[in-house]
Motif scaffolding. Structure first.
Motif, PDB file in Angstrom:
ATOM      1  N   ARG A 127     -29.723   5.457 -29.459  1.00 29.37           N
ATOM      2  CA  ARG A 127     -29.637   6.525 -30.447  1.00 29.37           C
ATOM      3  C   ARG A 127     -28.617   7.579 -30.015  1.00 29.37           C
ATOM      4  O   ARG A 127     -27.834   8.079 -30.838  1.00 29.37           O
ATOM      5  CB  ARG A 127     -31.011   7.166 -30.619  1.00 29.37           C
ATOM      6  N   THR A 128     -28.614   7.921 -28.730  1.00 25.86           N
ATOM      7  CA  THR A 128     -27.629   8.881 -28.228  1.00 25.86           C
ATOM      8  C   THR A 128     -26.216   8.348 -28.380  1.00 25.86           C
ATOM      9  O   THR A 128     -25.304   9.061 -28.825  1.00 25.86           O
ATOM     10  CB  THR A 128     -27.917   9.206 -26.762  1.00 25.86           C
ATOM     11  N   GLN A 129     -26.006   7.085 -28.034  1.00 20.74           N
ATOM     12  CA  GLN A 129     -24.679   6.494 -28.150  1.00 20.74           C
ATOM     13  C   GLN A 129     -24.223   6.434 -29.599  1.00 20.74           C
ATOM     14  O   GLN A 129     -23.059   6.734 -29.922  1.00 20.74           O
ATOM     15  CB  GLN A 129     -24.689   5.101 -27.530  1.00 20.74           C
ATOM     16  N   VAL A 130     -25.139   6.056 -30.492  1.00 22.15           N
ATOM     17  CA  VAL A 130     -24.789   5.975 -31.916  1.00 22.15           C
ATOM     18  C   VAL A 130     -24.408   7.346 -32.453  1.00 22.15           C
ATOM     19  O   VAL A 130     -23.443   7.494 -33.223  1.00 22.15           O
ATOM     20  CB  VAL A 130     -25.975   5.374 -32.704  1.00 22.15           C
ATOM     21  N   THR A 131     -25.154   8.388 -32.042  1.00 19.96           N
ATOM     22  CA  THR A 131     -24.853   9.741 -32.511  1.00 19.96           C
ATOM     23  C   THR A 131     -23.460  10.177 -32.081  1.00 19.96           C
ATOM     24  O   THR A 131     -22.672  10.714 -32.881  1.00 19.96           O
ATOM     25  CB  THR A 131     -25.907  10.724 -31.981  1.00 19.96           C
ATOM     26  N   LEU A 132     -23.122   9.939 -30.822  1.00 19.54           N
ATOM     27  CA  LEU A 132     -21.800  10.347 -30.330  1.00 19.54           C
ATOM     28  C   LEU A 132     -20.686   9.507 -30.956  1.00 19.54           C
ATOM     29  O   LEU A 132     -19.601  10.023 -31.246  1.00 19.54           O
ATOM     30  CB  LEU A 132     -21.760  10.241 -28.812  1.00 19.54           C
ATOM     31  N   ILE A 133     -20.943   8.217 -31.166  1.00 19.03           N
ATOM     32  CA  ILE A 133     -19.923   7.371 -31.798  1.00 19.03           C
ATOM     33  C   ILE A 133     -19.641   7.851 -33.219  1.00 19.03           C
ATOM     34  O   ILE A 133     -18.480   7.914 -33.660  1.00 19.03           O
ATOM     35  CB  ILE A 133     -20.379   5.899 -31.793  1.00 19.03           C
ATOM     36  N   MET A 134     -20.686   8.221 -33.940  1.00 20.68           N
ATOM     37  CA  MET A 134     -20.483   8.712 -35.292  1.00 20.68           C
ATOM     38  C   MET A 134     -19.697  10.023 -35.304  1.00 20.68           C
ATOM     39  O   MET A 134     -18.862  10.258 -36.172  1.00 20.68           O
ATOM     40  CB  MET A 134     -21.830   8.915 -35.986  1.00 20.68           C
ATOM     41  N   ARG A 135     -19.936  10.876 -34.325  1.00 21.20           N
ATOM     42  CA  ARG A 135     -19.176  12.121 -34.261  1.00 21.20           C
ATOM     43  C   ARG A 135     -17.708  11.837 -33.951  1.00 21.20           C
ATOM     44  O   ARG A 135     -16.810  12.488 -34.504  1.00 21.20           O
ATOM     45  CB  ARG A 135     -19.782  13.050 -33.210  1.00 21.20           C
ATOM     46  N   VAL A 136     -17.458  10.874 -33.067  1.00 23.92           N
ATOM     47  CA  VAL A 136     -16.075  10.521 -32.754  1.00 23.92           C
ATOM     48  C   VAL A 136     -15.372   9.947 -33.980  1.00 23.92           C
ATOM     49  O   VAL A 136     -14.216  10.283 -34.282  1.00 23.92           O
ATOM     50  CB  VAL A 136     -16.039   9.524 -31.580  1.00 23.92           C
ATOM     51  N   VAL A 137     -16.082   9.069 -34.702  1.00 27.08           N
ATOM     52  CA  VAL A 137     -15.500   8.486 -35.916  1.00 27.08           C
ATOM     53  C   VAL A 137     -15.211   9.574 -36.954  1.00 27.08           C
ATOM     54  O   VAL A 137     -14.146   9.582 -37.589  1.00 27.08           O
ATOM     55  CB  VAL A 137     -16.441   7.413 -36.490  1.00 27.08           C
ATOM     56  N   SER A 138     -16.136  10.509 -37.113  1.00 22.45           N
ATOM     57  CA  SER A 138     -15.932  11.577 -38.091  1.00 22.45           C
ATOM     58  C   SER A 138     -14.726  12.434 -37.726  1.00 22.45           C
ATOM     59  O   SER A 138     -13.900  12.763 -38.585  1.00 22.45           O
ATOM     60  CB  SER A 138     -17.189  12.449 -38.176  1.00 22.45           C
ATOM     61  N   VAL A 139     -14.625  12.787 -36.429  1.00 23.42           N
ATOM     62  CA  VAL A 139     -13.482  13.594 -35.998  1.00 23.42           C
ATOM     63  C   VAL A 139     -12.181  12.811 -36.168  1.00 23.42           C
ATOM     64  O   VAL A 139     -11.171  13.340 -36.644  1.00 23.42           O
ATOM     65  CB  VAL A 139     -13.670  14.043 -34.535  1.00 23.42           C
ATOM     66  N   GLY A 140     -12.178  11.529 -35.789  1.00 23.98           N
ATOM     67  CA  GLY A 140     -10.971  10.715 -35.922  1.00 23.98           C
ATOM     68  C   GLY A 140     -10.520  10.570 -37.360  1.00 23.98           C
ATOM     69  O   GLY A 140      -9.328  10.730 -37.678  1.00 23.98           O
ATOM     70  N   VAL A 141     -11.459  10.281 -38.257  1.00 18.79           N
ATOM     71  CA  VAL A 141     -11.111  10.148 -39.678  1.00 18.79           C
ATOM     72  C   VAL A 141     -10.628  11.482 -40.234  1.00 18.79           C
ATOM     73  O   VAL A 141      -9.666  11.537 -41.025  1.00 18.79           O
ATOM     74  CB  VAL A 141     -12.325   9.629 -40.473  1.00 18.79           C
ATOM     75  N   GLY A 142     -11.264  12.576 -39.810  1.00 21.09           N
ATOM     76  CA  GLY A 142     -10.829  13.882 -40.275  1.00 21.09           C
ATOM     77  C   GLY A 142      -9.422  14.229 -39.825  1.00 21.09           C
ATOM     78  O   GLY A 142      -8.622  14.768 -40.596  1.00 21.09           O
ATOM     79  N   VAL A 143      -9.087  13.892 -38.572  1.00 21.50           N
ATOM     80  CA  VAL A 143      -7.738  14.160 -38.064  1.00 21.50           C
ATOM     81  C   VAL A 143      -6.697  13.325 -38.818  1.00 21.50           C
ATOM     82  O   VAL A 143      -5.634  13.815 -39.211  1.00 21.50           O
ATOM     83  CB  VAL A 143      -7.678  13.888 -36.556  1.00 21.50           C
ATOM     84  N   ILE A 144      -7.015  12.051 -39.033  1.00 24.79           N
ATOM     85  CA  ILE A 144      -6.085  11.187 -39.755  1.00 24.79           C
ATOM     86  C   ILE A 144      -5.891  11.672 -41.190  1.00 24.79           C
ATOM     87  O   ILE A 144      -4.768  11.698 -41.719  1.00 24.79           O
ATOM     88  CB  ILE A 144      -6.587   9.733 -39.736  1.00 24.79           C
TER      89      ILE A 144
END
Length: 368
Positions: A127-144
């Motif tokens: 659950r911790t890993q999934v939460t951080l992965i989703m935050r990374v994906v959100s930040v990456g998509v937002g930057v792009i």
């Protein structure tokens, strides 16, 4: 008048077409959810209706707006601005739709894994890993998405060439200026994939114990026992020692200390503790003990050891055992409670006659 009618037809037709597409997609997701109840994927995908509507609406308007614009008129004058605005909406809606879709897939995968696994510690780790992965994906998509939106402006397109030429220098300066932020960012990845601390773990930080409630790329929130939230940078957990009571299992052992008199019936107290733990709902039945661990001129120290399935139950069990032992001693053996000597000390005038009488008594017994 003709241009206004064309514009109304363009906007209304695009809105109705986008609404129809979203409605069809929602019905298909609902049908798939009913056919496959074992996975929540299709139900989670229904949350993508709003961003899908924005994307379809923006795409249809970009296609129909030029057709609604005559060769002359106000629509032609603002055609470029409207086109850029619709493109920005399309980029933003696409990023929104991507994040929602990825979140649905990830949450569905985690739900299916949680349904099969019975290891609570591993579930917290995933659950911790999934939460951080989703935050990374959100930040990456937002930057792009932000970069794609900036490229649509010619001035930024020209500026991009010079920025890329000096990217090395800017990267060094940004790295030095954001050293603390970058350290927290890498510490967040280390926590997520190093299994140091997980969401739901019971930890002790700065003398406060609580449960890890949220883990992000830069900070971590601990909910204490009295409902306070302690927010700490994630680098705290990679640079300082801390206690993780859930590491290797949530079961815990605790001690209860009771100060008693030397006349305390320890064997009876041990038997009473065994009987009481049999009725204690928070005791997990793994182990218990009662022994005298220390003595002093004024009394003894009795230690009771109990176990529980987690920190909350252990706290409740310790409090219950402490109350029961003190209450039992007060009811059944009041003489076993600790005593405090409060009698006044004799003064010198009273001690002298007593000393003389004792000396004369010894002399009389010693005479033949």
């Amino acid at each position: 008048m003709e241009s206004a009618i064309r514009l109304a037809i363009s906007v209304g037709g695009s809105a109705l077409a986008a609404l129809a597409v979203c409605r069809v997609a929602d019905l298909l997701a609902r049908f798939a959810d009913a056919r496959h109840p074992e996975t929540p994927l299709w139900g989670l995908l229904r949350r993508c209706r709003t961003p899908l509507y924005v994307v379809v609406m923006a795409a249809l308007l970009r296609w129909t707006y030029p057709m609604a614009s005559p060769d002359r008129g106000p629509l032609v004058e603002h055609a470029e601005a409207v086109s850029r605005f619709l493109l920005l909406c399309l980029i933003g809606g696409g990023a929104w739709l991507t994040v929602r879709t990825v979140a649905a897939v990830v949450e569905s995968s985690y739900a299916r894994y949680a349904g099969r696994s019975r290891d609570a510690a591993r579930l917290r780790r995933v659950r911790t890993q999934v939460t951080l992965i989703m935050r990374v994906v959100s930040v990456g998509v937002g930057v792009i998405a932000a970069a794609a939106a900036l490229v649509t402006f010619p001035s930024f397109r020209t500026l991009g060439t010079s920025l890329l030429a000096s990217a090395g220098i800017i990267g060094i300066v940004a790295g030095v200026a954001a050293q603390s932020t970058l350290s927290n960012l890498f510490a967040g990845f280390q926590i997520a994939f190093g299994d140091m601390v997980r969401i739901g773990d019971t930890v002790v930080v700065d003398g406060e114990w609580g449960v890890v409630e949220e883990v992000t790329l830069t900070f971590l929130t601990v909910r204490t026992w009295d409902e306070r939230r302690v927010t700490l940078p994630v680098s705290y957990f990679t640079s300082r020692p801390f206690e993780n009571w859930s590491r290797g299992g949530a079961e815990m052992t605790g001690a209860v200390f009771v100060h008693c008199d030397h006349t305390t019936p320890v064997a009876l107290a041990r038997k009473h503790l065994e009987e009481f733990l049999g009725t204690c709902a928070t005791w997990d039945g793994r182990a218990w003990d009662l022994a005298v661990t220390d003595t002093s001129p004024t009394g003894i120290t009795v230690r009771a050891i109990v176990t529980a399935k987690d920190a909350d139950d252990l706290w409740t069990t310790r409090c219950a055992v402490r109350e029961e032992l003190v209450g039992w001693l007060a009811r059944e053996h009041p003489g076993a409670l600790p005593k405090v000597v409060t009698a006044p000390a004799a003064d010198a005038a009273q001690e002298e006659p007593l000393r003389s009488r004792r000396e004369h008594g010894l002399a009389d017994r010693a005479a033949p």
